[in-house]
Design a protein around this motif. Structure first.
Motif, PDB file in Angstrom:
ATOM      1  N   GLN A  93       0.823  -1.209   0.000  1.00 28.50           N
ATOM      2  CA  GLN A  93       0.000   0.000   0.000  1.00 28.50           C
ATOM      3  C   GLN A  93       0.859   1.262   0.000  1.00 28.50           C
ATOM      4  OE1 GLN A  93      -3.676  -0.075   2.562  1.00 28.50           O
ATOM      5  NE2 GLN A  93      -2.819  -2.043   3.172  1.00 28.50           N
ATOM      6  N   GLN A  94       1.980   1.227   0.700  1.00 28.37           N
ATOM      7  CA  GLN A  94       2.880   2.378   0.713  1.00 28.37           C
ATOM      8  C   GLN A  94       3.428   2.643  -0.694  1.00 28.37           C
ATOM      9  OE1 GLN A  94       3.750   4.455   3.485  1.00 28.37           O
ATOM     10  NE2 GLN A  94       4.420   5.671   1.728  1.00 28.37           N
ATOM     11  N   VAL A  95       3.792   1.568  -1.386  1.00 28.70           N
ATOM     12  CA  VAL A  95       4.280   1.716  -2.755  1.00 28.70           C
ATOM     13  C   VAL A  95       3.181   2.282  -3.655  1.00 28.70           C
ATOM     14  CG1 VAL A  95       5.116   0.459  -4.785  1.00 28.70           C
ATOM     15  CG2 VAL A  95       6.022  -0.089  -2.520  1.00 28.70           C
TER      16      VAL A  95
ATOM     17  N   ASP B 103      -6.906   3.672 -13.017  1.00 24.52           N
ATOM     18  CA  ASP B 103      -6.149   2.908 -12.021  1.00 24.52           C
ATOM     19  C   ASP B 103      -6.418   3.431 -10.613  1.00 24.52           C
ATOM     20  OD1 ASP B 103      -5.016   1.143 -13.818  1.00 24.52           O
ATOM     21  OD2 ASP B 103      -3.239   2.380 -14.158  1.00 24.52           O
ATOM     22  N   VAL B 104      -6.490   4.742 -10.470  1.00 25.81           N
ATOM     23  CA  VAL B 104      -6.774   5.314  -9.146  1.00 25.81           C
ATOM     24  C   VAL B 104      -8.139   4.849  -8.648  1.00 25.81           C
ATOM     25  CG1 VAL B 104      -7.140   7.438  -7.836  1.00 25.81           C
ATOM     26  CG2 VAL B 104      -5.305   7.323  -9.531  1.00 25.81           C
ATOM     27  N   ALA B 105      -9.135   4.917  -9.528  1.00 25.93           N
ATOM     28  CA  ALA B 105     -10.486   4.508  -9.147  1.00 25.93           C
ATOM     29  C   ALA B 105     -10.530   3.027  -8.796  1.00 25.93           C
ATOM     30  CB  ALA B 105     -11.462   4.818 -10.279  1.00 25.93           C
ATOM     31  N   SER B 106      -9.885   2.202  -9.595  1.00 26.10           N
ATOM     32  CA  SER B 106      -9.881   0.757  -9.335  1.00 26.10           C
ATOM     33  C   SER B 106      -9.179   0.434  -8.032  1.00 26.10           C
ATOM     34  CB  SER B 106      -9.206   0.022 -10.498  1.00 26.10           C
ATOM     35  OG  SER B 106      -9.953   0.165 -11.688  1.00 26.10           O
ATOM     36  N   MET B 107      -8.059   1.091  -7.782  1.00 23.42           N
ATOM     37  CA  MET B 107      -7.330   0.852  -6.541  1.00 23.42           C
ATOM     38  C   MET B 107      -8.176   1.214  -5.328  1.00 23.42           C
ATOM     39  SD  MET B 107      -3.949   2.755  -5.025  1.00 23.42           S
ATOM     40  CE  MET B 107      -4.945   4.208  -4.669  1.00 23.42           C
ATOM     41  N   ALA B 108      -8.754   2.410  -5.342  1.00 21.61           N
ATOM     42  CA  ALA B 108      -9.540   2.866  -4.197  1.00 21.61           C
ATOM     43  C   ALA B 108     -10.750   1.960  -3.962  1.00 21.61           C
ATOM     44  CB  ALA B 108      -9.985   4.310  -4.403  1.00 21.61           C
ATOM     45  N   THR B 109     -11.405   1.557  -5.039  1.00 19.57           N
ATOM     46  CA  THR B 109     -12.574   0.685  -4.911  1.00 19.57           C
ATOM     47  C   THR B 109     -12.192  -0.671  -4.343  1.00 19.57           C
ATOM     48  OG1 THR B 109     -13.714   1.788  -6.726  1.00 19.57           O
ATOM     49  CG2 THR B 109     -14.435  -0.429  -6.190  1.00 19.57           C
ATOM     50  N   ALA B 110     -11.098  -1.245  -4.819  1.00 17.85           N
ATOM     51  CA  ALA B 110     -10.670  -2.552  -4.332  1.00 17.85           C
ATOM     52  C   ALA B 110     -10.319  -2.506  -2.845  1.00 17.85           C
ATOM     53  CB  ALA B 110      -9.473  -3.044  -5.135  1.00 17.85           C
ATOM     54  N   LEU B 111      -9.590  -1.488  -2.436  1.00 18.93           N
ATOM     55  CA  LEU B 111      -9.185  -1.391  -1.031  1.00 18.93           C
ATOM     56  C   LEU B 111     -10.380  -1.115  -0.129  1.00 18.93           C
ATOM     57  CD1 LEU B 111      -5.843   0.596  -1.418  1.00 18.93           C
ATOM     58  CD2 LEU B 111      -6.133  -1.863  -1.108  1.00 18.93           C
TER      59      LEU B 111
ATOM     60  N   TRP C 250      -5.090   8.241   4.584  1.00 19.38           N
ATOM     61  CA  TRP C 250      -4.171   9.035   3.775  1.00 19.38           C
ATOM     62  C   TRP C 250      -4.186   8.587   2.315  1.00 19.38           C
ATOM     63  CZ3 TRP C 250      -0.245   6.869   0.947  1.00 19.38           C
ATOM     64  CH2 TRP C 250       0.139   5.560   1.292  1.00 19.38           C
ATOM     65  N   LEU C 251      -4.307   7.285   2.092  1.00 20.99           N
ATOM     66  CA  LEU C 251      -4.294   6.783   0.730  1.00 20.99           C
ATOM     67  C   LEU C 251      -5.597   7.123   0.016  1.00 20.99           C
ATOM     68  CD1 LEU C 251      -2.799   5.275  -1.441  1.00 20.99           C
ATOM     69  CD2 LEU C 251      -3.529   3.107  -0.416  1.00 20.99           C
ATOM     70  N   LEU C 252      -6.717   6.998   0.705  1.00 19.77           N
ATOM     71  CA  LEU C 252      -7.997   7.347   0.098  1.00 19.77           C
ATOM     72  C   LEU C 252      -8.104   8.850  -0.162  1.00 19.77           C
ATOM     73  CD1 LEU C 252     -10.504   5.034   1.989  1.00 19.77           C
ATOM     74  CD2 LEU C 252      -9.781   4.888  -0.400  1.00 19.77           C
TER      75      LEU C 252
ATOM     76  N   THR D 203     -16.755   3.190 -11.406  1.00 20.33           N
ATOM     77  CA  THR D 203     -15.753   2.744 -10.438  1.00 20.33           C
ATOM     78  C   THR D 203     -15.328   3.892  -9.535  1.00 20.33           C
ATOM     79  OG1 THR D 203     -14.967   1.097 -12.043  1.00 20.33           O
ATOM     80  CG2 THR D 203     -13.533   1.586 -10.177  1.00 20.33           C
ATOM     81  N   ALA D 204     -15.169   5.077 -10.125  1.00 16.76           N
ATOM     82  CA  ALA D 204     -14.814   6.250  -9.320  1.00 16.76           C
ATOM     83  C   ALA D 204     -15.925   6.596  -8.335  1.00 16.76           C
ATOM     84  CB  ALA D 204     -14.521   7.436 -10.225  1.00 16.76           C
ATOM     85  N   LEU D 205     -17.163   6.522  -8.789  1.00 15.80           N
ATOM     86  CA  LEU D 205     -18.297   6.777  -7.891  1.00 15.80           C
ATOM     87  C   LEU D 205     -18.328   5.775  -6.744  1.00 15.80           C
ATOM     88  CD1 LEU D 205     -21.134   7.624 -10.435  1.00 15.80           C
ATOM     89  CD2 LEU D 205     -20.288   9.138  -8.621  1.00 15.80           C
ATOM     90  N   ARG D 206     -18.049   4.530  -7.075  1.00 12.57           N
ATOM     91  CA  ARG D 206     -18.092   3.502  -6.040  1.00 12.57           C
ATOM     92  C   ARG D 206     -16.978   3.690  -5.013  1.00 12.57           C
ATOM     93  NH1 ARG D 206     -18.133  -3.100  -6.798  1.00 12.57           N
ATOM     94  NH2 ARG D 206     -18.785  -3.531  -4.653  1.00 12.57           N
ATOM     95  N   ALA D 207     -15.853   4.198  -5.482  1.00 18.81           N
ATOM     96  CA  ALA D 207     -14.727   4.397  -4.560  1.00 18.81           C
ATOM     97  C   ALA D 207     -15.074   5.385  -3.453  1.00 18.81           C
ATOM     98  CB  ALA D 207     -13.506   4.875  -5.338  1.00 18.81           C
ATOM     99  N   PHE D 208     -15.973   6.341  -3.751  1.00 20.98           N
ATOM    100  CA  PHE D 208     -16.256   7.397  -2.778  1.00 20.98           C
ATOM    101  C   PHE D 208     -17.760   7.621  -2.596  1.00 20.98           C
ATOM    102  CE2 PHE D 208     -12.132   8.281  -4.712  1.00 20.98           C
ATOM    103  CZ  PHE D 208     -11.350   8.121  -3.583  1.00 20.98           C
ATOM    104  N   ARG D 209     -18.511   6.551  -2.717  1.00 19.81           N
ATOM    105  CA  ARG D 209     -19.956   6.673  -2.599  1.00 19.81           C
ATOM    106  C   ARG D 209     -20.348   7.075  -1.173  1.00 19.81           C
ATOM    107  NH1 ARG D 209     -18.574   1.436  -2.260  1.00 19.81           N
ATOM    108  NH2 ARG D 209     -19.563   0.062  -0.703  1.00 19.81           N
TER     109      ARG D 209
END
Length: 267
Positions: free
Chosen positions: A196-198, A210-218, A227-229, A261-267
């Motif tokens: 996650q740090q990387v 990629d940002v949206a997919s990462m945030a949604t998966a986590l 901090w990552l979100l 995916t972006a919406l789901r990351a921050f719904r």
């Protein structure tokens, strides 16, 4: 700041029936209508997987994981259709804990699904392990009664051997966030945190998709640190288009998927 209303409007204007069903599920939390599940289930093979092409006769790890993502987007990951796919996926695991496409798919497989390729093997193992993990967490957040416990333990045991001491991994970027989820849920906490740090370090150069997919998966398993979100939200705010959508990595036909995916990351 992300313009949520504009993003919703973009999906309504440009989405297909399954994509609009995904939006409805995001907004209401209610399961999608049966016809949406049926549309995704079209082409599912008797064994439970989906082939890589309409004419294909061999189920594909990559295609099946894509359909599982669609089912998850409408709240149907653990529906009968989803469970059948998950059971096939678990049964397709190799003896060393990995997943690879069938060798007969080598001529048509993209780089991330190339049979026998080490980078593709790490990617596919991480993604398959992620979806079995997500389904298990949905059944039981503590995973004390996951039907795939042994499968996931074997997968994580192999994936952790591929993570370098500095937290990097010898595969595609997306393997990172899928591996982070798998490893964390299998109690490889240190290795997951290093990955996650990387990802956080790489975030400024990631594409919006990629940002949206990462945030949604986590977020799917409530894993990511604030901090990552927060960094992901800032990056998505910077890259949202004036029409409310975000660019995909595969061209305009997939922009609605990226926006959802972006919406789901921050719904």
């Amino acid at each position: 700041m992300i313009d949520i209303d504009a993003a919703i409007g973009y999906v309504v204007a440009h989405g297909d029936p399954v994509e609009r069903a995904r939006l409805s599920h995001l907004r209401t939390g209610q399961p999608a209508p049966s016809e949406a599940v049926e549309r995704i289930a079209e082409g599912q093979m008797a064994a439970g997987g989906w082939s890589a092409s309409a004419e294909g006769g061999i189920p594909s790890i990559d295609a099946t994981c894509y359909r599982l993502a669609e089912l998850d987007g409408i709240g149907a990951l653990n529906s009968p259709v989803g469970v059948q796919a998950l059971q096939w996926l678990a049964a397709a695991q190799r003896g060393d804990g990995t997943w690879q496409e069938h060798e007969s798919l080598a001529d048509e497989a993209p780089a991330w699904a190339l049979p026998g390729d080490p980078e593709a093997t790490l990617y596919q193992t991480s993604v398959a392990g992620f979806w079995l993990t997500a389904a298990s967490v949905e059944i039981d957040p503590y995973q004390t009664r996951s039907p795939w416990s042994e499968v996931l333990r074997s997968a994580a045991g192999w994936v952790v051997t591929q993570i370098r001491p500095d937290g990097t991994w010898p595969s595609f970027l997306a393997a990172g966030w899928h591996a982070a989820v798998l490893l964390h849920q299998q109690q490889f906490y240190y290795e997951s945190a290093r990955v996650q740090q990387v990802l956080g370090d790489r975030l400024p150069d990631m594409s919006p998709a990629d940002v949206a997919s990462m945030a949604t998966a986590l977020r799917r398993v409530n894993l990511a640190d604030d901090w990552l979100l927060q960094s992901a939200r800032k990056r998505l705010a910077e890259t949202q288009r004036s029409d409310g959508g975000w660019d995909s990595n595969e061209g305009p036909l997939f922009d609605v998927n990226t926006t959802l995916t972006a919406l789901r990351a921050f719904r």
